[in-house]
Design a protein around this motif. Structure first.
Motif, PDB file in Angstrom:
ATOM      1  N   HIS A 240       0.522  -1.460   0.124  1.00 30.76           N
ATOM      2  CA  HIS A 240      -0.336   0.229   0.108  1.00 30.76           C
ATOM      3  C   HIS A 240       0.946   1.276  -0.090  1.00 30.76           C
ATOM      4  N   LEU A 241       0.552   2.445  -0.662  1.00 30.56           N
ATOM      5  CA  LEU A 241       1.285   3.651  -1.192  1.00 30.56           C
ATOM      6  C   LEU A 241       0.638   4.529   0.236  1.00 30.56           C
ATOM      7  N   GLU A 242      -0.569   4.960   0.752  1.00 29.22           N
ATOM      8  CA  GLU A 242      -0.770   5.758   1.577  1.00 29.22           C
ATOM      9  C   GLU A 242       0.384   5.788   3.085  1.00 29.22           C
ATOM     10  N   GLY A 243       0.060   6.745   3.293  1.00 29.78           N
ATOM     11  CA  GLY A 243       1.708   6.666   3.912  1.00 29.78           C
ATOM     12  C   GLY A 243       2.658   6.236   4.530  1.00 29.78           C
ATOM     13  N   ASN A 244       2.779   5.547   3.264  1.00 29.21           N
ATOM     14  CA  ASN A 244       4.446   5.179   2.280  1.00 29.21           C
ATOM     15  C   ASN A 244       5.436   6.045   2.747  1.00 29.21           C
ATOM     16  N   CYS A 245       6.547   6.237   3.974  1.00 28.09           N
ATOM     17  CA  CYS A 245       6.877   7.111   3.555  1.00 28.09           C
ATOM     18  C   CYS A 245       8.134   7.172   2.781  1.00 28.09           C
ATOM     19  N   PRO A 246       9.081   5.797   2.124  1.00 29.44           N
ATOM     20  CA  PRO A 246      10.178   6.265   0.912  1.00 29.44           C
ATOM     21  C   PRO A 246       9.321   6.245  -0.729  1.00 29.44           C
ATOM     22  N   PHE A 247       7.727   6.416  -0.042  1.00 26.41           N
ATOM     23  CA  PHE A 247       6.879   6.716  -2.206  1.00 26.41           C
ATOM     24  C   PHE A 247       6.690   8.029  -1.872  1.00 26.41           C
ATOM     25  N   ILE A 248       6.545   8.408  -0.483  1.00 24.73           N
ATOM     26  CA  ILE A 248       6.513   9.764  -0.071  1.00 24.73           C
ATOM     27  C   ILE A 248       7.617  10.607  -0.366  1.00 24.73           C
ATOM     28  N   GLU A 257      14.720  10.074 -14.874  1.00 28.96           N
ATOM     29  CA  GLU A 257      16.911   9.558 -15.587  1.00 28.96           C
ATOM     30  C   GLU A 257      16.658   8.727 -14.207  1.00 28.96           C
ATOM     31  N   HIS A 258      16.340   9.207 -12.840  1.00 27.66           N
ATOM     32  CA  HIS A 258      16.889   8.207 -11.878  1.00 27.66           C
ATOM     33  C   HIS A 258      17.014   6.774 -12.457  1.00 27.66           C
ATOM     34  N   PHE A 259      16.089   6.396 -12.710  1.00 25.59           N
ATOM     35  CA  PHE A 259      15.482   5.759 -12.823  1.00 25.59           C
ATOM     36  C   PHE A 259      16.670   4.806 -13.725  1.00 25.59           C
ATOM     37  N   GLU A 260      16.865   4.899 -15.383  1.00 29.53           N
ATOM     38  CA  GLU A 260      18.091   4.631 -15.683  1.00 29.53           C
ATOM     39  C   GLU A 260      19.202   4.132 -15.013  1.00 29.53           C
ATOM     40  N   ARG A 261      19.569   4.949 -14.335  1.00 31.52           N
ATOM     41  CA  ARG A 261      20.684   4.793 -13.216  1.00 31.52           C
ATOM     42  C   ARG A 261      20.949   3.462 -12.325  1.00 31.52           C
ATOM     43  N   TYR A 262      19.753   3.903 -11.098  1.00 30.61           N
ATOM     44  CA  TYR A 262      19.272   3.195 -10.087  1.00 30.61           C
ATOM     45  C   TYR A 262      18.177   1.834  -9.985  1.00 30.61           C
ATOM     46  N   ALA A 263      17.084   1.548 -11.124  1.00 27.08           N
ATOM     47  CA  ALA A 263      17.051   1.301 -11.064  1.00 27.08           C
ATOM     48  C   ALA A 263      16.066   0.501 -12.511  1.00 27.08           C
ATOM     49  N   PRO A 264      17.110   0.408 -13.728  1.00 26.46           N
ATOM     50  CA  PRO A 264      16.505   0.068 -15.176  1.00 26.46           C
ATOM     51  C   PRO A 264      16.338  -0.731 -15.451  1.00 26.46           C
ATOM     52  N   ASP A 265      14.926  -1.655 -14.317  1.00 28.58           N
ATOM     53  CA  ASP A 265      13.906  -2.450 -14.418  1.00 28.58           C
ATOM     54  C   ASP A 265      12.565  -1.414 -15.177  1.00 28.58           C
ATOM     55  N   TYR A 266      12.537  -0.568 -14.566  1.00 32.00           N
ATOM     56  CA  TYR A 266      11.185   0.099 -14.165  1.00 32.00           C
ATOM     57  C   TYR A 266      12.269   1.903 -15.736  1.00 32.00           C
ATOM     58  N   LYS A 267      11.121   2.766 -16.393  1.00 34.70           N
ATOM     59  CA  LYS A 267      11.316   3.444 -16.630  1.00 34.70           C
ATOM     60  C   LYS A 267      10.824   5.241 -15.891  1.00 34.70           C
ATOM     61  N   ASN A 268       9.435   4.668 -14.760  1.00 38.23           N
ATOM     62  CA  ASN A 268       9.391   5.664 -13.859  1.00 38.23           C
ATOM     63  C   ASN A 268       8.572   4.979 -13.086  1.00 38.23           C
ATOM     64  N   LEU A 269       8.731   6.176 -12.076  1.00 37.33           N
ATOM     65  CA  LEU A 269       8.115   5.638 -10.648  1.00 37.33           C
ATOM     66  C   LEU A 269       6.178   5.263 -10.370  1.00 37.33           C
ATOM     67  N   GLN A 270       5.819   5.310 -11.921  1.00 40.17           N
ATOM     68  CA  GLN A 270       4.087   4.921 -11.245  1.00 40.17           C
ATOM     69  C   GLN A 270       4.799   3.038 -11.887  1.00 40.17           C
ATOM     70  N   GLU A 271       5.837   3.282 -12.380  1.00 45.01           N
ATOM     71  CA  GLU A 271       6.120   1.272 -12.739  1.00 45.01           C
ATOM     72  C   GLU A 271       6.510   0.708 -11.746  1.00 45.01           C
ATOM     73  N   LYS A 273       5.223   2.047  -8.583  1.00 37.62           N
ATOM     74  CA  LYS A 273       4.737   2.030  -7.849  1.00 37.62           C
ATOM     75  C   LYS A 273       3.388   1.032  -7.725  1.00 37.62           C
ATOM     76  N   ASP A 274       3.557   0.859  -9.094  1.00 41.71           N
ATOM     77  CA  ASP A 274       2.722  -0.554  -9.772  1.00 41.71           C
ATOM     78  C   ASP A 274       3.306  -1.913  -9.587  1.00 41.71           C
ATOM     79  N   HIS A 275       4.268  -2.193  -9.450  1.00 39.50           N
ATOM     80  CA  HIS A 275       4.894  -3.460  -8.960  1.00 39.50           C
ATOM     81  C   HIS A 275       4.561  -3.600  -8.047  1.00 39.50           C
ATOM     82  N   TYR A 276       4.967  -2.785  -7.135  1.00 39.69           N
ATOM     83  CA  TYR A 276       4.789  -2.351  -5.360  1.00 39.69           C
ATOM     84  C   TYR A 276       3.347  -3.034  -5.091  1.00 39.69           C
TER      85      TYR A 276
END
Length: 363
Positions: A240-248, A257-271, A273-276
């Motif tokens: 669950h994302l609500e109240g989840n500090c790391p996601f906030i 561009e952070h995902f290219e460097r640190y989490a290349p399995d995802y294109k963006n934050l929404q992806e 979140k969807d996985h989580y």
């Protein structure tokens, strides 16, 4: 009319990520935008003393901490006037006059004042200075004829009271003061960043802060201990994302561009979140991304701070010069206020002549 910014912070400790996303980062952007004629940033030591009167050393020691944080995030004394509130005594006189335009009941209705009184356990015995600090804030803003005040949403009631004082003064004494507008963060996640423990507000007193001056090791440790989803016990569990500090925090800081460097399995934050939310993504992976993102943001700030720490007398000299410049501006506004209120007795030649004639007539 000139476009002028006034904002500031209480020197009760080092500044943290809540300050950064709520105001500091935006201040630097505004400073460098070229859209404002003047920018004033105040270290509000007098206001901090309203609930620290028995510990002035705390305020004294933190003046330099806040100044260093200002400089390290990119506030430039060549573009922004950085000053200490107590070194501009004109602000106190303005606040005294404004107190006559505000009722006790009006200040009592201020939701921010109510919250802070409760937070400080002042219900039974409220210091007068603390109770009146919204009026002092109005003095700070109007002294510099600020048209824009960039603050967090918790300060909206303060700006509304300032606007009321401005309108009341102008109606009674003639148009003299400038009515300010509030400028809120444009990222909803930045309106109020929670503490690492999930509490609604990051606060020095709650010990749930990530400070701008924290080392990389300290930041990583605090992120790893962050409050997440208590129901997300296993990686396979839907999160669950609500109240989840790391996601906030990621909402406030991460870019594609952070995902290219640190989490290349995802294109963006929404992806991410969807996985989580569907399950299969662990909190540790999310926190690792956040640690990398924060380190990229904080490393240059930390490096600049270290450089400024090498010449503390120069930082104090910057504050002195800024305070002198701020006092010149505030003194001009105070003179205009005195004229409007007709208490500029020694400058009023007509008054002196009138009184002289009155007392010499018929002699």
């Amino acid at each position: 009319m000139e476009k002028i910014i006034l904002t500031g912070d209480r020197p009760t400790g080092k500044l943290h990520l809540g300050h950064y996303v709520g105001s500091l980062r935006r201040r630097v952007e505004l400073q460098n935008s070229g859209n404002y004629d003047k920018i004033f940033v105040m270290i509000a030591d007098a206001q901090a003393l309203t609930d620290n009167a028995d510990n002035p050393e705390k305020i004294r020691q933190n003046i330099i901490e806040v100044a260093l944080d200002y400089l390290s995030v990119g506030l430039d004394p060549a573009k922004t006037t950085i000053f200490i509130q107590s070194q501009v005594p004109e602000l106190t006189e303005l606040a005294f006059y404004y107190m006559n335009l505000v009722t006790v009941s009006r200040v009592q209705r201020n939701p921010t004042v109510k919250t802070e009184i409760k937070m400080r356990n002042f219900e039974a015995s409220i210091p007068v200075g603390f109770f009146c600090y919204p009026v002092s804030q109005a003095s700070d803003i109007t002294a510099f004829k600020a048209t824009t005040v960039p603050v967090g949403e918790d300060q909206e009631p303060m700006i509304e009271l300032t606007r009321e004082i401005v309108n009341r003064f102008n109606n009674v004494y003639g148009k003299t003061l400038v009515e300010p507008e509030i400028l809120l963060p444009d990222n909803a996640a930045c309106l109020r960043l929670p503490g690492t423990d999930g509490k609604a507000k990051m606060s020095k007193s709650l010990g749930n802060c990530i400070y701008l001056s924290d080392t990389a090791k300290e930041v990583a440790k605090k992120v790893k201990s962050m409050y997440t989803d208590p129901q997300h016990l296993n990686i396979c569990d839907p999160g669950h994302l609500e109240g989840n500090c790391p996601f906030i925090y990621l909402d406030a800081f991460v870019r594609d561009e952070h995902f290219e460097r640190y989490a290349p399995d995802y294109k963006n934050l929404q992806e991410l979140k969807d996985h989580y939310t569907r399950g299969g993504l662990g909190d540790g992976t999310v926190k690792k991304l956040l640690i990398n993102v924060l380190e990229e943001e904080l490393a240059p700030i930390r490096e600049r701070r270290h450089a400024f720490e090498q010449d503390i007398p120069a930082v104090f000299d910057m504050l002195r010069r800024g305070s002198e410049a701020a006092r010149e501006v505030a003194a001009q506004t105070l003179a205009e206020v005195r004229r409007a209120m007709r208490i500029n007795y020694f400058e009023d030649a007509d008054l002196i002549a009138e009184q002289a004639k009155k007392f010499t007539a018929g002699k």
